[in-house]
Enzyme design. Structure first.
Site, short mmCIF file in Angstrom:
data_model
loop_
_atom_site.label_atom_id
_atom_site.label_comp_id
_atom_site.label_asym_id
_atom_site.label_seq_id
_atom_site.Cartn_x
_atom_site.Cartn_y
_atom_site.Cartn_z
N GLY A 120 0.81 -1.21 0.00
CA GLY A 120 0.00 0.00 0.00
C GLY A 120 0.84 1.26 0.00
CB CYS A 121 0.32 4.45 1.79
SG CYS A 121 -1.35 4.79 1.16
CB ALA A 122 4.33 1.20 3.77
CB ALA A 123 4.61 0.14 -1.76
CG PHE B 87 3.53 6.06 8.14
CD1 PHE B 87 4.26 5.63 9.24
CD2 PHE B 87 3.77 7.34 7.66
CE1 PHE B 87 5.19 6.46 9.85
CE2 PHE B 87 4.69 8.18 8.26
CZ PHE B 87 5.41 7.73 9.36
#
Length: 412
Positions: free
Chosen positions: A181-184, A377
């Site tokens: 997701g956004c942590a990628a 995150f």
């Protein structure tokens, strides 16, 4: 004759310099000049070069978002709460790959995935070309492609298509990341750095392709889903990590990952016949307070103070994320300006967010050796961190500047 030891074996004789000589004469002690070694080490430390970012041409403002929500959910018992939450995101506008009227129509999981593939293949090449130019490299210089996306699924990955169609070498390593997701975004930076460290002088290309609008689900009426409809946007980003230490950008000196125990279901996709259904636990905003001690300690372990770093590239997950950096991390409000600008102008663009924030940092030309943090995150709940210092390569910077001037006059 040497004296015998208690074991009966003769003891070894100890040699000493003869008369008129000293140990310093026979074995002079010199101060070792470590500068050449330090310079060589710096050249082998990977550098994350200035990213390239592109957002689609279709724009929806917050006012338009609120009007759509009020029209579609006029009878929703918590409509006023939803509208207030959307207003509080701070998102002024977002960019979409399709007009809003098309976005609101669910044409099936299969068709949406076809749209993802077509739009990705249309939009990725130009961004990749810009990222390579920023790094002063060509497709033939790239040894690995790290491609991240959580908004569409393809097998083989887009990395195989890029190798076939965009001129990358056939021995280019492929690393698609689909479930962070956004942590990628930050995870991709760290994995690209790992590759470059493992293979001396190698370079890696990172591509983030996020079309969050393709995950809109008209039948998901919980407050979290309705809020997400007013928060996420679409974008494509790319950046090169050079393994030879050259390039203008962040010299990647340290990294870490952290998962908050017991929160693995708090940010999740529920996969149904209709596609990916975003699920957000109401406890998610409070998790930033839980990870902040880990973030502060990581920076401190490298000899720095989080609040006193020269730049902060923070994922634009929403106001709560950025507020936590200020209230619990001691980061001054003005230091988060680049992240706020990305959130305001693009919304949450998932893994592409950190690259847009870093692009804004780069355009302000940080001082040489300025130190900063890149933080992402996402699901898990996962925190990915990279810390480094800003370096400028005059040759690459000049070439990139000349190309930017050409682009300003309509030449790609």
């Amino acid at each position: 004759m040497p004296a015998a030891s208690r074991s009966g074996e003769p003891e070894e004789e100890r040699w000493t310099p003869g008369p008129g000589h000293s140990w310093d004469e026979l074995w002079p002690i010199m101060t070792l000049d470590t500068a050449p070694f330090e310079a060589d080490l710096a050249l082998r430390t990977p550098v994350l070069c200035k990213p390239a970012v592109a957002v689609p041409e279709h724009i929806i403002t917050q006012a338009e978002t609120l009007a759509v929500a009020a029209r579609l959910h006029a009878d929703h018992p918590k409509l006023r709460l939803v509208l207030r939450l959307i207003e509080n995101t701070g998102v002024a506008k977002r960019h979409l790959i399709r007009p809003i009227d098309e976005t609101l129509v669910h044409t099936g999981f299969g068709h949406r995935n076809q749209v993802f593939e077509a739009e990705a293949k249309k939009r990725i090449p130009a961004v990749v070309n810009d990222a390579l130019a920023n790094a002063g490299l060509t497709t033939g210089d790239i040894g690995a492609i790290v491609l991240v996306s959580c908004t569409g699924f393809m097998m083989p990955s887009l990395t195989a298509w890029m190798i076939n169609e965009l001129g990358f070498r056939t021995d280019t390593a492929q690393l698609p990341i689909a479930q962070l997701g956004c942590a990628a975004g930050t995870a991709a930076i760290n994995r690209a750095s790992d590759f470059c460290r493992a293979r001396a002088g190698a370079n890696a290309l990172i591509v983030s392709c996020e079309f969050c609008s393709l995950c809109y689900q008209p039948d998901d009426l919980d407050v979290g889903s309705l809020l997400s409809n007013g928060l996420f946007g679409d974008a494509v980003a790319a950046a090169v990590v050079r393994g030879d230490g050259h390039g203008t950008g962040v010299r990647l000196e340290a990294q870490t990952s952290h998962v908050i125990p017991g929160t693995d279901t708090w940010i999740a996709y529920e996969v149904k016949e209709t596609g990916f259904h975003f699920r957000l636990n109401k406890g998610v905003p409070g998790t930033m307070q839980q990870v902040m001690p880990e973030l502060v300690q990581f920076v401190r372990s490298q000899g720095y103070d989080l609040g006193k770093l020269d730049f902060h590239v923070i994922h634009t997950g929403g106001p709560r994320v950025l507020d936590a950096l200020r209230s619990h991390g001691g980061v001054p409000s003005e230091a988060l300006g680049d992240s706020w600008e990305t959130l305001t102008n693009h919304g949450n663009i998932a893994s592409a967010a950190v690259f847009d924030v870093l692009r804004r940092v780069a355009e302000k030309s940080p001082a040489e050796e300025a130190t900063g943090i890149i933080a992402g995150f996402g699901p898990g709940i996962t925190m990915e961190l990279a810390l480094g210092t800003w370096v400028t390569d005059p040759a690459v910077a000049l070439a990139a500047s000349e190309r930017e001037d050409a682009l300003a006059h309509g030449v790609r």
